[in-house]
Write an enzyme that holds these catalytic residues in place. Structure first.
Site, mmCIF file in Angstrom:
data_model
loop_
_atom_site.group_PDB
_atom_site.id
_atom_site.type_symbol
_atom_site.label_atom_id
_atom_site.label_comp_id
_atom_site.label_asym_id
_atom_site.label_seq_id
_atom_site.Cartn_x
_atom_site.Cartn_y
_atom_site.Cartn_z
ATOM 1 C CG HIS A 123 10.259 1.001 7.230
ATOM 2 N ND1 HIS A 123 9.981 2.186 6.593
ATOM 3 C CD2 HIS A 123 9.730 0.023 6.434
ATOM 4 C CE1 HIS A 123 9.335 1.958 5.467
ATOM 5 N NE2 HIS A 123 9.162 0.652 5.350
ATOM 6 N NE ARG A 360 4.967 4.061 0.349
ATOM 7 C CZ ARG A 360 6.067 3.979 -0.403
ATOM 8 N NH1 ARG A 360 6.335 2.866 -1.077
ATOM 9 N NH2 ARG A 360 6.907 4.996 -0.481
ATOM 10 C CG PHE A 361 0.398 2.588 7.622
ATOM 11 C CD1 PHE A 361 -0.230 3.782 7.916
ATOM 12 C CD2 PHE A 361 -0.236 1.711 6.748
ATOM 13 C CE1 PHE A 361 -1.477 4.103 7.378
ATOM 14 C CE2 PHE A 361 -1.475 2.014 6.201
ATOM 15 C CZ PHE A 361 -2.095 3.214 6.517
ATOM 16 C CB CYS A 362 7.128 3.111 9.100
ATOM 17 S SG CYS A 362 7.328 4.885 9.308
ATOM 18 C CB ALA A 363 4.754 -1.427 7.070
#
Length: 436
Positions: A123, A360-363
């Protein structure tokens, strides 16, 4: 298969390698850290240099006192260490920031036109570019087709910047950066690389690859002291408004007119994080002294061991973006059939003393295209050993075969053991926070 461990990149260099953590069933274990991609522990050399700098710490620039002069010298010398580490050119400056996200937002305010990005980005390298025009290209199932799509987009309409990840923060897959830099330049654009995951694992040469701008964080580079860097060509940085308006970013201030300083000072208003800069410089200097080939091989062997081990467990699925990616850093994302990722992460921590990342790992767009709502991520680093890898694989195998030995509940999106018996964690009766 045995891990290749070079003495210059052995886990003894990591300050927290002997951390013992409590288990819910009682007793303790040495912590197995597989969360390097989120934040890496400090290198001992980094901790030592910060400790050396602390007695003389003072506000930098414009101070005549001895401590201020020493701190100023350390702060400015830190730029030189970073520049050497990434092979910066004479027209590229080092700006100290808070982290990669801060660096990318700073540059986004300087770009004089559209930015082209891929939909697989973190992100931090997706959201900031909207202010001057963002064009998102959907990555294909192969690197080759993805490159073709980028060429088509850049050729169809002029863009000022191509912004890409150096290595995926979800799968670790590395993009062909020299090739992308050449393509961007042929199409009249510049290239920015989000190197948050690449810099801790691979040597970067800005002049050799043609990269115009580079951003990374100290906390992922074994320097967790709250600083990051943006390295890049001066002209855009000098032409743009100051990132923050304040002292240190100016040459002269009047009521009617302000004369701003050139970069990097133009974008470093206020009292800078001197110790953070010193820490990043120490990490850069230390990593530059390691045998890069030996460390890369050490990581490759451990990562392959981890992948093969996880693939041998029934119900485990490894995530991958491209079918033809030739290289990846030490990051492995996976799911376990029948188990929520958060529950698996809580189990690994509570019953085995293993730390992984879940979510969701900033993705979010990338996880959606991979067809999962969440996953687990295991990332290796200088402190990882073959025994750690086997321990993680064994714990996942035990979970699939026998389940957990403790109860777990989810509240507010966070999975925790029920009851929580580990001293030092919030909610434990009589425990003081942040005591390990």
């Amino acid at each position: 298969m045995t891990a290749v461990v070079d003495p210059t990149c052995a886990f003894a260099s990591v300050s927290s390698h002997d951390l013992r953590v409590p288990l819910v069933q009682g007793g303790t274990r040495i912590y197995a850290n597989f969360d390097y991609a989120a934040s890496a522990p400090a290198l001992q050399q980094v901790s030592d240099r910060v400790a050396q700098a602390l007695p003389g710490y003072a506000s930098v620039h414009r101070g005549a006192g001895y401590a201020s002069r020493i701190s100023t010298d350390c702060y400015e010398a830190s730029r030189d260490s970073v520049a050497r580490f990434v092979g910066a050119g004479d027209d590229q400056v080092v700006v100290f920031t808070r982290n990669t996200t801060d660096s990318l937002n700073l540059l986004a305010a300087c770009v004089p036109g559209d930015t082209v990005v891929l939909d697989i980005e973190h992100h931090a390298n997706l959201l900031p570019w909207t202010r001057n025009g963002r064009r998102v290209v959907r990555a294909a199932d192969t690197v080759e087709e993805t490159v073709r799509r980028l060429v088509a987009e850049l050729c169809a309409k002029p863009a000022a910047l191509l912004a890409v990840t150096g290595a995926s923060n979800v799968t670790g897959e590395v993009l062909p950066l020299p090739r992308l830099a050449e393509i961007a330049h042929l199409c009249g654009a510049r290239i920015l690389v989000d190197a948050a995951q690449l810099a801790p694992h691979r040597r970067i040469d800005l002049q050799g690859t043609g990269i115009d701008y580079l951003a990374f964080s100290g906390h992922k580079l074994y320097a967790p002291f709250g600083a990051g860097v943006l390295v890049g060509r001066r002209d855009w940085l000098d032409a743009a408004p100051a990132y923050l308006a304040g002292g240190g970013a100016v040459r002269q201030v009047g009521i009617e007119r302000t004369e701003w300083a050139a970069a990097p000072q133009r974008h470093e208003a206020g009292s800078p994080n001197v110790l953070g800069a010193v820490a990043i410089a120490a990490a850069c200097d230390t990593l530059a002294g390691f045998d890069a080939a030996a460390c890369a091989e050490h990581e490759r062997v451990l990562t392959e061991r981890l992948r093969r081990g996880l693939e041998s467990v029934a119900g485990v699925r490894l995530l991958r973006i491209f079918a033809d990616s030739p290289d990846a850093v030490g990051i492995v994302a996976f799911t376990v059939d029948g188990f929520e990722p958060g529950r698996v992460a809580a189990y690994l921590s509570a019953e085995h003393g293993i730390g992984v990342r879940d979510g969701r790992f900033c993705a979010h767009p990338l996880l959606a295209r991979l067809g999962v709502d969440g996953a687990l991520r295991a990332s290796v680093g200088l402190g990882t050993s073959a025994d750690d890898v086997d321990r993680l694989v064994g714990a996942i195998g035990t979970l699939v075969e026998r389940g957990t030995t403790w109860n777990y509940g989810c509240e507010g999106g966070q999975w925790n053991p029920v009851p929580e018996t580990r001293a030092g964690l919030t909610g434990t009766a009589g425990a003081a926070p942040c005591q390990i």
